[in-house]
Design a protein around this motif. Sequence first.
Motif, PDB file in Angstrom:
ATOM      1  N   CYS A 119      -5.861  -3.115  -1.543  1.00 29.27           N
ATOM      2  CA  CYS A 119      -4.797  -3.970  -1.011  1.00 29.27           C
ATOM      3  C   CYS A 119      -4.203  -3.330   0.321  1.00 29.27           C
ATOM      4  O   CYS A 119      -3.963  -1.963   0.419  1.00 29.27           O
ATOM      5  N   CYS A 167       0.511  -5.391  -6.628  1.00 31.36           N
ATOM      6  CA  CYS A 167       1.799  -5.565  -5.916  1.00 31.36           C
ATOM      7  C   CYS A 167       2.160  -6.778  -5.878  1.00 31.36           C
ATOM      8  O   CYS A 167       3.344  -7.120  -5.405  1.00 31.36           O
ATOM      9  N   HIS A 214      -0.095  -2.384  -0.362  1.00 30.79           N
ATOM     10  CA  HIS A 214       0.194  -1.105  -1.231  1.00 30.79           C
ATOM     11  C   HIS A 214      -0.956  -0.261  -1.146  1.00 30.79           C
ATOM     12  O   HIS A 214      -2.118  -0.682  -0.795  1.00 30.79           O
ATOM     13  N   CYS A 262      -2.807  -9.910  -4.644  1.00 31.01           N
ATOM     14  CA  CYS A 262      -3.008  -8.641  -5.137  1.00 31.01           C
ATOM     15  C   CYS A 262      -2.321  -8.581  -6.801  1.00 31.01           C
ATOM     16  O   CYS A 262      -1.150  -8.835  -7.033  1.00 31.01           O
TER      17      CYS A 262
HETATM   18 ZN   LIG Z   1      -0.915  -4.874  -3.424  1.00 29.26          ZN
END
Ligand SMILES: [Zn+2]
Length: 598
Positions: free
Chosen positions: A39, A63, A42, A60
């Motif tokens: 991702c 997150c 994050h 994602c």
């Molecule tokens: Zn993420």
Amino acid sequence: MAIISRETIEQVNQASDIVSVVGEYVSLEQRGSSWWGCCPFHSEKTPSFSVTPDKNIYYCFGCHEGGNVIKFVMEMEKIKFPEAVTLLAKKAGVEVKFEDGGSDDSQRAVDNTKEMYIDLYNRVAGTFHYLLVQTNDGKFALDYIKKRGLTMETIEKFKLGYAPSDRHWLKRFLKSKNFGDDFLEKSGLFSEKYPDSAFFSDRLMFPIFDRRGQVVAFSGRFLRGNSEKSPKYINSRDLVQFKKGETLFAFNFAKTAIRSEKKVIICEGQMDCIAYHQCGINYAVAPGGTALTESQIKIVRGYVTTVYLSLDSDAAGQTATFKDILLCRSAGLEVRVISIEGGKDPAEIMCKYGSEKLAQAVAAAAADNEYLLSSLSRKYGISTPEGKASVARDFFSYVDSLRSEIEKTTNLERLGEVLGVSLDSIKKDFENRLRASQSAPVRRPAATDGGEKILKKDAELKILLACVTDTKNFSFLHDELTENDFESDGAKDMFRILEDCLEQNCLSQDKILACCDNPEYMRIMVEAINSNEFGGDTEKFVKDGVSFIKRRSLEKQRNFLSDEMKKYNTNSSEGQMILRELFAKKLELDMKLNGKVR
Ligand SMILES: [Zn+2]
């Protein structure tokens, strides 16, 4: 202000291949019908970021960031909705049309200005390059870089140039090409105080490219004269087309190698970076004019597991290395430190010993913890208790930046070994220090940038989200309820988004997302689509919700009528008439309510 037409937005969303757009920023691998990668929003080491081309969305699972291709470009490029649509439209070859058929003056103006400056910078870069390689004026600069080992091929590739020593030359030249005074004054190419005077003069010029390979700024290196008075490097200020802290020099050239190698070399400056590229180590970039920033790490974080730092070995360089290690570690990346021996910088190594020597230096790069332990030991000395305490204090910040508890413990053990101190004492000091610093928050990169209104997912909003996961539910809901039946602002907004799509006859997930220009609403919609939180039976969920809200509205109306009825006097005939009407309405409501309840 004109608005980009819905038709254009839909076309752009349809025509953009979300896998290849996201793939420019994140390395993706196909698994089933989705593509997966780490991702970019994050830090993580195992991919939980998915792109689903069938649905035209990314999401994602770590997150919960998500959206469509337009939102992705907004997030990654830090631009607004219309800009993202325009950018994607250009890529996909879609013509941008506006709601009123006219032109969006403000947005188009911003866009045009940006493009015009990019065009100007590319022309100027071409001119500087010509001056360097073809004229007598630039000859000494050309000799200098040749002496430093750069080949003509490299000089061409990086479009290096020379800015003439006559400060008035550039203005005269550009005016003769019909550029206006106002436009040039704001270009960043001239002194702010003396608008006829060029900002760069008698300097070796490094064009800074954006990721598309367009020149957006310059860095100029001083080569001769009274160098005490002038800084060695000067850089373009932030411009409409250039943000210093968000650009990495040579990223356009390094992108492919960074992706395939899964690593990146962060260099001190442009010269070092170019030396790496000339030696075939083409995953090198340089922050250029700033210390490394979080935004710059974000540019590469999606692709790499390891960052190699190649900074100067002087005191300033060591401080920068320490800071950059913490920054990269906090972003969840592994770090290695390249040490340059036998010369003052990579360019000198290349020149003196050839490319193999530089490749060896990269291969021999030290793990960041070992680098820190030896450089801190050298700095403070470990023969005294004070020295040991200082080494430990600095090293603890490094341990803090690590994500894994195993890594933390292993590093504390290693520190103990190096200092000749028991692990117990080390741990005690580490924990005491944590306790003491608890009031000072540790800075971690946020998963999403703040500022957006964070929606509370109340019950009403959930009903509407269930309509997003299965859009035919909304037609039903819309027959039964109006916007005013909802109480929360979030639900009212979401109702309007969906109603708008229904009225435009485009009630499909893809189109709803395409027409939503609010990132937070988009995020929760994509989260709903991916989370399966409404189970299999969204229809029942929506129906129950609708009847609850409907009943609540009817009750509210009935209470309102009861209150109204108290206001009228039965003595007057007019009052009696109104009361009769109110009573009839209330009766109707009662019947509806009773009918519904049972
Ligand atoms: Zn993420």
